[in-house]
Design a protein around this motif. Sequence first.
Motif, PDB file in Angstrom:
ATOM      1  N   ALA A  16       0.847  -1.197   0.000  1.00  0.00           N
ATOM      2  CA  ALA A  16       0.000   0.000   0.000  1.00  0.00           C
ATOM      3  C   ALA A  16       0.882   1.247   0.000  1.00  0.00           C
ATOM      4  N   GLU A  17       0.487   2.219  -0.801  1.00  0.00           N
ATOM      5  CA  GLU A  17       1.229   3.477  -0.901  1.00  0.00           C
ATOM      6  C   GLU A  17       0.712   4.422   0.181  1.00  0.00           C
ATOM      7  N   ILE A  18       1.572   4.785   1.117  1.00  0.00           N
ATOM      8  CA  ILE A  18       1.178   5.633   2.252  1.00  0.00           C
ATOM      9  C   ILE A  18       1.507   7.101   1.971  1.00  0.00           C
ATOM     10  N   ILE A  19       2.743   7.349   1.530  1.00  0.00           N
ATOM     11  CA  ILE A  19       3.134   8.679   1.039  1.00  0.00           C
ATOM     12  C   ILE A  19       3.492   8.458  -0.426  1.00  0.00           C
ATOM     13  N   PRO A  20       2.738   9.044  -1.342  1.00  0.00           N
ATOM     14  CA  PRO A  20       2.896   8.732  -2.766  1.00  0.00           C
ATOM     15  C   PRO A  20       4.343   8.722  -3.255  1.00  0.00           C
ATOM     16  N   GLY A  21       4.729   7.572  -3.802  1.00  0.00           N
ATOM     17  CA  GLY A  21       6.062   7.416  -4.369  1.00  0.00           C
ATOM     18  C   GLY A  21       7.196   7.434  -3.369  1.00  0.00           C
ATOM     19  N   LYS A  22       6.879   7.440  -2.071  1.00  0.00           N
ATOM     20  CA  LYS A  22       7.925   7.584  -1.049  1.00  0.00           C
ATOM     21  C   LYS A  22       7.888   6.482   0.015  1.00  0.00           C
ATOM     22  N   LEU A  23       6.682   6.208   0.528  1.00  0.00           N
ATOM     23  CA  LEU A  23       6.573   5.293   1.668  1.00  0.00           C
ATOM     24  C   LEU A  23       5.468   4.281   1.409  1.00  0.00           C
ATOM     25  N   TYR A  24       5.845   3.003   1.537  1.00  0.00           N
ATOM     26  CA  TYR A  24       4.912   1.905   1.310  1.00  0.00           C
ATOM     27  C   TYR A  24       4.819   1.037   2.555  1.00  0.00           C
ATOM     28  N   LEU A  25       3.651   0.417   2.719  1.00  0.00           N
ATOM     29  CA  LEU A  25       3.417  -0.524   3.814  1.00  0.00           C
ATOM     30  C   LEU A  25       3.047  -1.864   3.197  1.00  0.00           C
ATOM     31  N   GLY A  26       3.815  -2.899   3.549  1.00  0.00           N
ATOM     32  CA  GLY A  26       3.560  -4.198   2.941  1.00  0.00           C
ATOM     33  C   GLY A  26       3.802  -5.353   3.882  1.00  0.00           C
ATOM     34  N   ASN A  27       3.869  -6.541   3.277  1.00  0.00           N
ATOM     35  CA  ASN A  27       4.087  -7.749   4.066  1.00  0.00           C
ATOM     36  C   ASN A  27       5.430  -8.379   3.697  1.00  0.00           C
ATOM     37  N   PHE A  28       5.757  -9.440   4.410  1.00  0.00           N
ATOM     38  CA  PHE A  28       7.063 -10.073   4.241  1.00  0.00           C
ATOM     39  C   PHE A  28       7.251 -10.609   2.817  1.00  0.00           C
ATOM     40  N   ARG A  29       6.194 -11.202   2.270  1.00  0.00           N
ATOM     41  CA  ARG A  29       6.275 -11.761   0.916  1.00  0.00           C
ATOM     42  C   ARG A  29       6.620 -10.650  -0.096  1.00  0.00           C
ATOM     43  N   GLN A  30       5.974  -9.492   0.047  1.00  0.00           N
ATOM     44  CA  GLN A  30       6.249  -8.370  -0.867  1.00  0.00           C
ATOM     45  C   GLN A  30       7.679  -7.862  -0.697  1.00  0.00           C
ATOM     46  N   ALA A  31       8.152  -7.888   0.536  1.00  0.00           N
ATOM     47  CA  ALA A  31       9.507  -7.399   0.820  1.00  0.00           C
ATOM     48  C   ALA A  31      10.564  -8.317   0.223  1.00  0.00           C
ATOM     49  N   CYS A  32      10.199  -9.579  -0.034  1.00  0.00           N
ATOM     50  CA  CYS A  32      11.142 -10.547  -0.584  1.00  0.00           C
ATOM     51  C   CYS A  32      11.068 -10.646  -2.105  1.00  0.00           C
ATOM     52  N   ASP A  33      10.149  -9.908  -2.707  1.00  0.00           N
ATOM     53  CA  ASP A  33       9.901 -10.010  -4.141  1.00  0.00           C
ATOM     54  C   ASP A  33      10.750  -8.997  -4.909  1.00  0.00           C
ATOM     55  N   PRO A  34      11.751  -9.486  -5.657  1.00  0.00           N
ATOM     56  CA  PRO A  34      12.654  -8.561  -6.361  1.00  0.00           C
ATOM     57  C   PRO A  34      11.922  -7.679  -7.378  1.00  0.00           C
ATOM     58  N   LYS A  35      10.864  -8.209  -8.005  1.00  0.00           N
ATOM     59  CA  LYS A  35      10.125  -7.418  -9.000  1.00  0.00           C
ATOM     60  C   LYS A  35       9.459  -6.210  -8.335  1.00  0.00           C
ATOM     61  N   ILE A  36       8.852  -6.427  -7.175  1.00  0.00           N
ATOM     62  CA  ILE A  36       8.207  -5.324  -6.447  1.00  0.00           C
ATOM     63  C   ILE A  36       9.262  -4.288  -6.049  1.00  0.00           C
ATOM     64  N   GLN A  37      10.400  -4.763  -5.548  1.00  0.00           N
ATOM     65  CA  GLN A  37      11.470  -3.845  -5.135  1.00  0.00           C
ATOM     66  C   GLN A  37      11.898  -2.962  -6.305  1.00  0.00           C
ATOM     67  N   LYS A  38      12.050  -3.610  -7.471  1.00  0.00           N
ATOM     68  CA  LYS A  38      12.511  -2.904  -8.663  1.00  0.00           C
ATOM     69  C   LYS A  38      11.429  -1.948  -9.183  1.00  0.00           C
ATOM     70  N   ASP A  39      10.184  -2.456  -9.290  1.00  0.00           N
ATOM     71  CA  ASP A  39       9.090  -1.645  -9.836  1.00  0.00           C
ATOM     72  C   ASP A  39       8.841  -0.389  -9.012  1.00  0.00           C
ATOM     73  N   LEU A  40       8.913  -0.525  -7.697  1.00  0.00           N
ATOM     74  CA  LEU A  40       8.625   0.624  -6.822  1.00  0.00           C
ATOM     75  C   LEU A  40       9.885   1.439  -6.505  1.00  0.00           C
ATOM     76  N   LYS A  41      11.046   0.954  -6.996  1.00  0.00           N
ATOM     77  CA  LYS A  41      12.339   1.619  -6.750  1.00  0.00           C
ATOM     78  C   LYS A  41      12.637   1.730  -5.248  1.00  0.00           C
ATOM     79  N   ILE A  42      12.361   0.646  -4.535  1.00  0.00           N
ATOM     80  CA  ILE A  42      12.599   0.623  -3.084  1.00  0.00           C
ATOM     81  C   ILE A  42      14.095   0.724  -2.795  1.00  0.00           C
ATOM     82  N   LYS A  43      14.452   1.678  -1.935  1.00  0.00           N
ATOM     83  CA  LYS A  43      15.866   1.902  -1.603  1.00  0.00           C
ATOM     84  C   LYS A  43      16.178   1.591  -0.140  1.00  0.00           C
ATOM     85  N   ALA A  44      15.127   1.366   0.667  1.00  0.00           N
ATOM     86  CA  ALA A  44      15.359   1.067   2.082  1.00  0.00           C
ATOM     87  C   ALA A  44      14.184   0.254   2.621  1.00  0.00           C
ATOM     88  N   HIS A  45      14.479  -0.530   3.654  1.00  0.00           N
ATOM     89  CA  HIS A  45      13.465  -1.361   4.306  1.00  0.00           C
ATOM     90  C   HIS A  45      13.399  -1.068   5.798  1.00  0.00           C
TER      91      HIS A  45
END
Length: 168
Positions: A16-45
């Motif tokens: 879920a997008e909490i602060i648009p394009g900046k802060l997301y809230l998710g679950n462990f499965r999403q945190a382990c998914d390289p495609k999600i990390q890449k698509d959302l440009k996640i830089k920190a956990h």
Amino acid sequence: MTHRLSELDAFQPYPAEIIPGKLYLGNFRQACDPKIQKDLKIKAHVNVSMETGPFFVDDSDKLLHIKIEDSPEANISPFLRHLCHFLEIHLQLGSVILVFSTLGINRGCVAVLAFLMHWNEQTLKKSWAHVKKCKNNVHPSQGLVAQLSEWEKVILGDSVTDILVPLY
């Protein structure tokens, strides 16, 4: 009909997008998914669970791991200042952050609520309304909500939100 809804709730491929394009809230499965990390440009956990995720493990600048059990006795209070500081720094750097817990409905949610209260200097109730708008299946434990009520006193100098009135 409700059965179909719960299936849809379970099928949330992206955090879920909490602060648009900046802060997301998710679950462990999403945190382990390289495609999600890449698509959302996640830089920190921010990992608020006992499990260890696969990303940023050796980079303490990009990973904040708050190891608390998913139990009624869980105590997140000692970590809240550090959590907010970590998220603030990453937002100022322009990094995209994923906050997650095992299911993303209790501990991760509480971490995001605590941060929004701090970042916006706003009540628990207002932060809650925002998170609920972004993610419909949040269910923080009473114990953690009580700690957020104490956190509200720290931020606002007073407890404003009546947590005896259920927030959900």
